[in-house]
Design a protein around this motif. Structure first.
Motif, PDB file in Angstrom:
ATOM      1  N   ALA A 221       0.824  -1.034  -0.017  1.00 55.43           N
ATOM      2  CA  ALA A 221      -0.088  -0.283  -0.417  1.00 55.43           C
ATOM      3  C   ALA A 221       0.857   1.167   0.313  1.00 55.43           C
ATOM      4  O   ALA A 221      -0.253   2.008  -1.067  1.00 55.43           O
ATOM      5  N   ASP A 222       1.748   1.137   0.854  1.00 52.40           N
ATOM      6  CA  ASP A 222       2.860   2.300   0.606  1.00 52.40           C
ATOM      7  C   ASP A 222       3.331   2.506  -0.511  1.00 52.40           C
ATOM      8  O   ASP A 222       3.948   3.651  -0.604  1.00 52.40           O
ATOM      9  N   PHE A 223       3.754   1.403  -1.459  1.00 55.26           N
ATOM     10  CA  PHE A 223       4.849   1.835  -2.366  1.00 55.26           C
ATOM     11  C   PHE A 223       3.561   2.054  -3.260  1.00 55.26           C
ATOM     12  O   PHE A 223       4.155   3.015  -4.316  1.00 55.26           O
ATOM     13  N   ALA A 224       2.894   1.519  -3.303  1.00 50.82           N
ATOM     14  CA  ALA A 224       1.508   2.053  -4.310  1.00 50.82           C
ATOM     15  C   ALA A 224       1.041   3.713  -3.721  1.00 50.82           C
ATOM     16  O   ALA A 224       1.137   4.724  -4.962  1.00 50.82           O
ATOM     17  N   THR A 225       1.419   4.253  -3.108  1.00 50.24           N
ATOM     18  CA  THR A 225       0.890   5.194  -2.018  1.00 50.24           C
ATOM     19  C   THR A 225       1.699   6.562  -3.039  1.00 50.24           C
ATOM     20  O   THR A 225       1.014   7.487  -3.276  1.00 50.24           O
ATOM     21  N   MET A 226       2.923   5.808  -2.984  1.00 47.60           N
ATOM     22  CA  MET A 226       3.762   7.157  -3.562  1.00 47.60           C
ATOM     23  C   MET A 226       3.611   6.964  -5.502  1.00 47.60           C
ATOM     24  O   MET A 226       3.638   8.347  -5.682  1.00 47.60           O
ATOM     25  N   HIS A 227       3.716   6.007  -5.341  1.00 48.55           N
ATOM     26  CA  HIS A 227       3.206   5.851  -7.224  1.00 48.55           C
ATOM     27  C   HIS A 227       2.131   6.858  -7.586  1.00 48.55           C
ATOM     28  O   HIS A 227       2.186   7.235  -8.757  1.00 48.55           O
ATOM     29  N   LEU A 228       1.115   7.036  -6.960  1.00 52.61           N
ATOM     30  CA  LEU A 228       0.216   6.901  -7.256  1.00 52.61           C
ATOM     31  C   LEU A 228      -0.065   8.668  -6.978  1.00 52.61           C
ATOM     32  O   LEU A 228      -0.528   9.363  -7.975  1.00 52.61           O
ATOM     33  N   LEU A 229       0.588   9.106  -5.863  1.00 51.67           N
ATOM     34  CA  LEU A 229       0.481  10.890  -5.282  1.00 51.67           C
ATOM     35  C   LEU A 229       1.289  11.385  -5.826  1.00 51.67           C
ATOM     36  O   LEU A 229       1.065  12.507  -6.384  1.00 51.67           O
ATOM     37  N   LEU A 230       2.679  11.443  -6.165  1.00 51.40           N
ATOM     38  CA  LEU A 230       3.495  11.803  -6.397  1.00 51.40           C
ATOM     39  C   LEU A 230       3.598  12.077  -8.993  1.00 51.40           C
ATOM     40  O   LEU A 230       3.620  10.374  -8.771  1.00 51.40           O
ATOM     41  N   ASN A 231       3.744  12.669  -9.021  1.00 52.43           N
ATOM     42  CA  ASN A 231       4.565  12.059 -10.491  1.00 52.43           C
ATOM     43  C   ASN A 231       5.949  11.996 -10.323  1.00 52.43           C
ATOM     44  O   ASN A 231       7.177  12.518 -10.960  1.00 52.43           O
ATOM     45  N   LEU A 232       6.433  10.565 -10.547  1.00 51.52           N
ATOM     46  CA  LEU A 232       7.244  10.287 -10.349  1.00 51.52           C
ATOM     47  C   LEU A 232       7.938   9.675 -11.939  1.00 51.52           C
ATOM     48  O   LEU A 232       6.996   9.502 -12.707  1.00 51.52           O
ATOM     49  N   SER A 233       9.738   9.985 -11.562  1.00 50.06           N
ATOM     50  CA  SER A 233       9.737  10.081 -12.680  1.00 50.06           C
ATOM     51  C   SER A 233      10.459   8.177 -13.139  1.00 50.06           C
ATOM     52  O   SER A 233       9.886   7.938 -12.544  1.00 50.06           O
ATOM     53  N   VAL A 234      10.251   7.966 -14.673  1.00 49.37           N
ATOM     54  CA  VAL A 234      10.088   7.037 -15.251  1.00 49.37           C
ATOM     55  C   VAL A 234      11.659   6.580 -14.058  1.00 49.37           C
ATOM     56  O   VAL A 234      11.090   4.735 -13.955  1.00 49.37           O
ATOM     57  N   LYS A 235      12.897   7.010 -14.032  1.00 51.05           N
ATOM     58  CA  LYS A 235      13.967   6.378 -13.584  1.00 51.05           C
ATOM     59  C   LYS A 235      14.201   5.575 -11.920  1.00 51.05           C
ATOM     60  O   LYS A 235      14.406   4.357 -11.938  1.00 51.05           O
ATOM     61  N   THR A 236      13.106   6.572 -11.398  1.00 53.52           N
ATOM     62  CA  THR A 236      12.554   5.593 -10.039  1.00 53.52           C
ATOM     63  C   THR A 236      12.181   4.436 -10.257  1.00 53.52           C
ATOM     64  O   THR A 236      11.821   2.794  -9.247  1.00 53.52           O
ATOM     65  N   LEU A 237      12.182   4.014 -11.350  1.00 53.47           N
ATOM     66  CA  LEU A 237      11.121   2.524 -11.490  1.00 53.47           C
ATOM     67  C   LEU A 237      12.580   1.824 -11.213  1.00 53.47           C
ATOM     68  O   LEU A 237      12.147  -0.070 -11.248  1.00 53.47           O
ATOM     69  N   ASP A 238      13.968   2.790 -11.342  1.00 51.62           N
ATOM     70  CA  ASP A 238      14.995   0.626 -11.730  1.00 51.62           C
ATOM     71  C   ASP A 238      15.888   1.642 -10.346  1.00 51.62           C
ATOM     72  O   ASP A 238      16.450   1.413  -9.946  1.00 51.62           O
ATOM     73  N   GLU A 239      15.926   3.003  -9.989  1.00 52.32           N
ATOM     74  CA  GLU A 239      17.156   3.452  -9.622  1.00 52.32           C
ATOM     75  C   GLU A 239      16.143   4.386  -8.177  1.00 52.32           C
ATOM     76  O   GLU A 239      15.376   5.070  -8.683  1.00 52.32           O
ATOM     77  N   THR A 240      16.313   3.625  -7.356  1.00 48.97           N
ATOM     78  CA  THR A 240      15.935   4.533  -5.671  1.00 48.97           C
ATOM     79  C   THR A 240      16.688   5.081  -5.055  1.00 48.97           C
ATOM     80  O   THR A 240      17.306   3.149  -4.320  1.00 48.97           O
ATOM     81  N   ASN A 241      16.320   5.388  -3.700  1.00 48.15           N
ATOM     82  CA  ASN A 241      17.357   5.661  -2.725  1.00 48.15           C
ATOM     83  C   ASN A 241      16.429   4.088  -2.122  1.00 48.15           C
ATOM     84  O   ASN A 241      15.513   3.981  -1.810  1.00 48.15           O
ATOM     85  N   PRO A 242      17.790   3.257  -1.071  1.00 43.45           N
ATOM     86  CA  PRO A 242      16.998   2.275  -0.786  1.00 43.45           C
ATOM     87  C   PRO A 242      16.353   1.939   0.362  1.00 43.45           C
ATOM     88  O   PRO A 242      15.922   0.990   1.081  1.00 43.45           O
ATOM     89  N   SER A 243      16.484   3.119   0.944  1.00 42.95           N
ATOM     90  CA  SER A 243      15.603   3.913   2.443  1.00 42.95           C
ATOM     91  C   SER A 243      14.276   4.026   2.202  1.00 42.95           C
ATOM     92  O   SER A 243      13.474   4.005   3.461  1.00 42.95           O
ATOM     93  N   SER A 244      14.229   3.986   0.589  1.00 47.06           N
ATOM     94  CA  SER A 244      12.251   4.352   0.379  1.00 47.06           C
ATOM     95  C   SER A 244      12.048   3.386  -0.302  1.00 47.06           C
ATOM     96  O   SER A 244      12.476   2.302  -0.630  1.00 47.06           O
ATOM     97  N   VAL A 245      10.372   3.217   0.309  1.00 55.05           N
ATOM     98  CA  VAL A 245       9.408   1.947   0.123  1.00 55.05           C
ATOM     99  C   VAL A 245       9.158   2.430  -1.386  1.00 55.05           C
ATOM    100  O   VAL A 245       8.785   0.994  -1.870  1.00 55.05           O
ATOM    101  N   LEU A 246       9.920   3.099  -2.318  1.00 52.72           N
ATOM    102  CA  LEU A 246       9.942   2.546  -3.140  1.00 52.72           C
ATOM    103  C   LEU A 246      11.112   1.659  -3.766  1.00 52.72           C
ATOM    104  O   LEU A 246      10.080   1.451  -5.575  1.00 52.72           O
TER     105      LEU A 246
END
Length: 304
Positions: A221-246
């Motif tokens: 749910a938390d992972f989905a929350t980030m993807h739904l509420l924010l206009n994330l860059s496509v790169k976040t699908l493959d690269e992000t801070n390991p402390s982030s639920v992304l």
């Protein structure tokens, strides 16, 4: 038994939301129960430690994570947020939806009542890449704000999750305007604000259901929350801070898998949605988010 995704139902919702996007138009305990499968390693609270000089790092991270699109502005929901879960076991879907709703409400997002017309879809399937391509083909507006290279990055790689959204640019009061004549009413742009705002009208996150075993409902749910509420860059699908639920579905190489939204995750959402208006430049928006993140860390340091 894992539920099969109702692709036609999800496509119907997306089509309905596309019409709406026209210019004319308390947390549950079961959320911490891991789904059947290998146990996953999780962190305790997801909070990060900010050291001296990290504002520069956070500023860079925000720039890499949040996509401004061709409007050079961060988009957000303005007219209400209504999530819906599809393709997941019926006994768990309401729990995920409730957590997403609570996350959004706590961050200051206007959340519509249950039973509303959905404009934020969480779809589980065993063929996420194929389904995302079907969604995008049926409604090209989902990737209209992406460059050809970004669109290829979104659709051309097999991964555990995909997300896309319809972003619409309106005037600062939320009205449509004539793009061809550039007619804008009550123009009052400044160095920090603009005559426009970017609204998320529909967001979709598609998750590989075969990679959910071992993940908790809270994590999903938390992972989905980030993807739904924010206009994330496509790169976040493959690269992000390991402390982030992304990073939930990414390799962690011994680093603990995030158990929930990190402090930075939650403060990022809050920093975008707290301001009453969203007609600011991207640089100003990011500075507001950075200021909110810093405020949260200071509160923790002060023991509040």
């Amino acid at each position: 038994m894992i539920a099969r995704p109702h692709w036609s139902a999800a496509l119907s919702v997306i089509s309905m939301a596309m019409v709406m996007a026209s210019p004319l138009s308390g947390r549950s305990a079961p959320a911490q129960t891991a789904l059947p499968g290998p146990a996953s390693t999780t962190s305790t609270d997801g909070n990060d430690i900010v050291v001296e000089g990290s504002r520069k790092t956070l500023r860079h991270t925000l720039k890499q994570t949040l996509d401004t699109g061709p409007q050079s502005q961060l988009a957000r929901y303005e007219d209400g947020f209504c999530p819906r879960v599809d393709g997941f076991p019926e006994e768990w879907s309401p729990i995920i939806e409730e957590i997403v709703r609570n996350n959004a409400a706590e961050a200051g997002v206007l959340v519509k009542r249950p039973g509303c017309r959905p404009n934020a879809l969480i779809v589980f399937t065993d063929q996420p890449q194929q389904l995302m391509a079907i969604f995008e083909k049926a409604n090209p507006s989902l990737s209209a704000h992406l460059s050809p290279a970004q669109r290829q990055l979104l659709l051309g790689k097999k991964r555990a999750a995909y997300s896309a959204r319809v972003v619409q640019q309106l005037d600062r009061e939320g009205n449509g305007y004539d793009f061809f004549s550039n007619t804008i009413r009550n123009a009052k742009a400044t160095r920090l604000s603009t005559n426009f705002r970017s609204d998320i009208r529909l967001s979709v996150v598609v998750i590989d259901i075969n990679q959910t075993p071992g993940k908790t409902l809270r994590q999903l749910a938390d992972f989905a929350t980030m993807h739904l509420l924010l206009n994330l860059s496509v790169k976040t699908l493959d690269e992000t801070n390991p402390s982030s639920v992304l990073s939930l579905f990414m390799p962690h190489d011994g680093v603990a898998v995030p158990a929930q939204l990190s402090l930075v995750d939650r403060a990022t959402i809050e920093g975008l949605y707290v301001p009453a208006r969203n007609n600011f430049t991207a640089d100003n928006q990011r500075e507001r988010i950075l200021g909110h993140i810093t405020k949260e860390f200071r509160a923790i340091a002060a023991g509040k």
